[in-house]
Design a protein around this motif. Structure first.
Motif, PDB file in Angstrom:
ATOM      1  N   GLY A   5       0.794  -1.223   0.000  1.00  0.00           N
ATOM      2  CA  GLY A   5       0.000   0.000   0.000  1.00  0.00           C
ATOM      3  C   GLY A   5       0.824   1.268   0.000  1.00  0.00           C
ATOM      4  O   GLY A   5       0.319   2.340  -0.336  1.00  0.00           O
ATOM      5  N   TYR A  30      -0.512  -8.865  -0.921  1.00  0.00           N
ATOM      6  CA  TYR A  30      -0.631  -7.429  -0.677  1.00  0.00           C
ATOM      7  C   TYR A  30      -0.406  -7.175   0.804  1.00  0.00           C
ATOM      8  O   TYR A  30      -1.031  -7.798   1.652  1.00  0.00           O
ATOM      9  N   ASP A  32      -0.411  -3.929   3.284  1.00  0.00           N
ATOM     10  CA  ASP A  32      -0.822  -2.525   3.304  1.00  0.00           C
ATOM     11  C   ASP A  32       0.297  -1.563   3.678  1.00  0.00           C
ATOM     12  O   ASP A  32       0.454  -0.521   3.048  1.00  0.00           O
ATOM     13  N   ASN A  33       1.088  -1.893   4.670  1.00  0.00           N
ATOM     14  CA  ASN A  33       2.077  -0.934   5.159  1.00  0.00           C
ATOM     15  C   ASN A  33       3.470  -1.147   4.560  1.00  0.00           C
ATOM     16  O   ASN A  33       4.446  -0.638   5.093  1.00  0.00           O
TER      17      ASN A  33
END
Length: 66
Positions: A5, A30, A32-33
């Motif tokens: 992300g 994936y 996010d951070n």
């Protein structure tokens, strides 16, 4: 295929464009951070990335000589 992300080099639009162009559909990871380099240099990559990667490779018959 892993992306994050906070990845300035592979934003969601670019990732979707790449997926649309591929003949096969890869498994996606994936986080996010994560930014682009975090997949290699993060102190948490062992837990966040490599376990899934090793499982994926073993499911495809890949093995290690280590």
């Amino acid at each position: 295929m892993g992306y994050g992300g906070k990845d300035a080099l592979a934003d969601p639009t670019d990732v979707q464009h790449t997926l649309d162009e591929l003949k096969s559909k890869p498994e996606l990871l994936y986080i996010d951070n994560y930014g682009h380099i975090d997949f290699i240099l993060s102190v948490k990559a062992k837990d966040d990335v490599y376990g899934d990667l090793i499982r994926f490779l073993k499911s495809r018959g890949c093995s290690s000589s280590y």
